[in-house]
Design a protein around this motif. Structure first.
Motif, PDB file in Angstrom:
ATOM      1  N   GLN A   1      59.489  91.346  68.153  1.00 52.64           N
ATOM      2  CA  GLN A   1      59.230  89.944  68.405  1.00 52.64           C
ATOM      3  C   GLN A   1      58.172  89.806  69.504  1.00 52.64           C
ATOM      4  OE1 GLN A   1      60.815  87.726  66.601  1.00 52.64           O
ATOM      5  NE2 GLN A   1      60.339  85.756  67.579  1.00 52.64           N
ATOM      6  N   VAL A   2      57.128  89.070  69.213  1.00 50.88           N
ATOM      7  CA  VAL A   2      56.047  88.857  70.164  1.00 50.88           C
ATOM      8  C   VAL A   2      56.077  87.406  70.628  1.00 50.88           C
ATOM      9  CG1 VAL A   2      53.558  88.843  70.503  1.00 50.88           C
ATOM     10  CG2 VAL A   2      54.613  90.641  69.113  1.00 50.88           C
ATOM     11  N   GLN A   3      56.032  87.207  71.928  1.00 50.90           N
ATOM     12  CA  GLN A   3      55.955  85.854  72.488  1.00 50.90           C
ATOM     13  C   GLN A   3      54.536  85.614  72.999  1.00 50.90           C
ATOM     14  OE1 GLN A   3      58.679  87.978  73.841  1.00 50.90           O
ATOM     15  NE2 GLN A   3      59.687  87.328  71.955  1.00 50.90           N
ATOM     16  N   LEU A   4      54.029  84.423  72.705  1.00 53.16           N
ATOM     17  CA  LEU A   4      52.669  84.062  73.088  1.00 53.16           C
ATOM     18  C   LEU A   4      52.701  82.749  73.857  1.00 53.16           C
ATOM     19  CD1 LEU A   4      50.982  84.751  69.633  1.00 53.16           C
ATOM     20  CD2 LEU A   4      51.037  86.279  71.595  1.00 53.16           C
ATOM     21  N   VAL A   5      52.023  82.723  74.991  1.00 52.05           N
ATOM     22  CA  VAL A   5      51.973  81.506  75.804  1.00 52.05           C
ATOM     23  C   VAL A   5      50.512  81.211  76.140  1.00 52.05           C
ATOM     24  CG1 VAL A   5      52.676  80.382  77.924  1.00 52.05           C
ATOM     25  CG2 VAL A   5      54.248  81.964  76.774  1.00 52.05           C
ATOM     26  N   GLU A   6      50.052  80.059  75.673  1.00 48.85           N
ATOM     27  CA  GLU A   6      48.673  79.643  75.926  1.00 48.85           C
ATOM     28  C   GLU A   6      48.579  78.830  77.211  1.00 48.85           C
ATOM     29  OE1 GLU A   6      49.321  79.131  71.359  1.00 48.85           O
ATOM     30  OE2 GLU A   6      50.403  78.675  73.215  1.00 48.85           O
ATOM     31  N   SER A   7      47.403  78.862  77.811  1.00 44.24           N
ATOM     32  CA  SER A   7      47.132  78.042  78.988  1.00 44.24           C
ATOM     33  C   SER A   7      45.634  77.750  79.038  1.00 44.24           C
ATOM     34  CB  SER A   7      47.576  78.753  80.267  1.00 44.24           C
ATOM     35  OG  SER A   7      46.863  79.966  80.440  1.00 44.24           O
ATOM     36  N   GLY A   8      45.268  76.779  79.863  1.00 44.30           N
ATOM     37  CA  GLY A   8      43.863  76.496  80.084  1.00 44.30           C
ATOM     38  C   GLY A   8      43.322  75.265  79.392  1.00 44.30           C
ATOM     39  N   GLY A   9      44.145  74.620  78.584  1.00 42.05           N
ATOM     40  CA  GLY A   9      43.668  73.413  77.917  1.00 42.05           C
ATOM     41  C   GLY A   9      43.494  72.274  78.905  1.00 42.05           C
ATOM     42  N   GLY A  10      42.841  71.207  78.443  1.00 51.78           N
ATOM     43  CA  GLY A  10      42.644  70.049  79.294  1.00 51.78           C
ATOM     44  C   GLY A  10      41.576  69.131  78.755  1.00 51.78           C
ATOM     45  N   LEU A  11      41.143  68.231  79.608  1.00 45.70           N
ATOM     46  CA  LEU A  11      40.117  67.254  79.254  1.00 45.70           C
ATOM     47  C   LEU A  11      38.780  67.694  79.822  1.00 45.70           C
ATOM     48  CD1 LEU A  11      39.284  64.430  78.174  1.00 45.70           C
ATOM     49  CD2 LEU A  11      39.969  63.517  80.416  1.00 45.70           C
ATOM     50  N   VAL A  12      37.755  67.675  78.980  1.00 44.68           N
ATOM     51  CA  VAL A  12      36.420  68.090  79.415  1.00 44.68           C
ATOM     52  C   VAL A  12      35.391  67.195  78.737  1.00 44.68           C
ATOM     53  CG1 VAL A  12      36.226  69.818  77.590  1.00 44.68           C
ATOM     54  CG2 VAL A  12      34.890  70.087  79.694  1.00 44.68           C
ATOM     55  N   GLN A  13      34.284  66.973  79.396  1.00 42.12           N
ATOM     56  CA  GLN A  13      33.217  66.166  78.810  1.00 42.12           C
ATOM     57  C   GLN A  13      32.413  66.991  77.814  1.00 42.12           C
ATOM     58  OE1 GLN A  13      30.893  64.536  82.053  1.00 42.12           O
ATOM     59  NE2 GLN A  13      32.135  62.676  82.059  1.00 42.12           N
ATOM     60  N   ALA A  14      31.838  66.311  76.856  1.00 39.82           N
ATOM     61  CA  ALA A  14      30.985  66.986  75.888  1.00 39.82           C
ATOM     62  C   ALA A  14      29.870  67.736  76.613  1.00 39.82           C
ATOM     63  CB  ALA A  14      30.384  65.970  74.919  1.00 39.82           C
ATOM     64  N   GLY A  15      29.620  68.951  76.142  1.00 41.64           N
ATOM     65  CA  GLY A  15      28.634  69.811  76.787  1.00 41.64           C
ATOM     66  C   GLY A  15      29.226  70.721  77.838  1.00 41.64           C
ATOM     67  N   GLY A  16      30.465  70.483  78.194  1.00 40.99           N
ATOM     68  CA  GLY A  16      31.118  71.278  79.218  1.00 40.99           C
ATOM     69  C   GLY A  16      31.752  72.540  78.664  1.00 40.99           C
TER      70      GLY A  16
END
Length: 122
Positions: A1-16
């Protein structure tokens, strides 16, 4: 069993830029092909990028080629997605996947994370 945890998402302006990270546990990470998929509101989940177990090969969906870079650190059991020149159409929940199987557009993987939301404002 593999557990995966994502991080780093958010709000960013176009071009960023934004960098997503996925931490894996519970398996032999260095033996596993890894990938990123995304699902925009009202749309089906789609392939974004994948990387071989040794990082010797990478694959990208056409719309992100030249803008996104997938990488992995087998010592830290992490896989990252560096996203540059972001566009409003990149807005989606991004999912880390362990064991995606070619052809990647079939959206199959052995394990999935819960996802992290990326919102690109225009």
């Amino acid at each position: 069993q593999v557990q995966l945890v994502e991080s780093g998402g958010g709000l960013v302006q176009a071009g960023g830029s934004l960098r997503l990270s996925c931490a894996a546990s519970g398996g032999t990470f260095s033996d596993i092909r890894m990938g990123w998929y995304r699902q925009a509101p009202g749309k089906e989940r789609e392939f974004v990028a994948a990387i071989s177990s040794s990082a010797g090969m990478t694959w990208y969906e056409d719309s992100v080629k030249g803008r996104f870079t997938i990488s992995r650190d087998n010592a830290k059991n992490t896989v990252d997605l560096q996203m540059n020149s972001l566009k409003s159409e990149d807005t989606a929940v991004y999912y880390c996947a362990a064991g995606p199987t070619p052809p990647f557009k079939l959206v199959y993987a052995d394990y999935w994370g819960k996802g992290t939301l990326v919102t690109v404002s225009s």
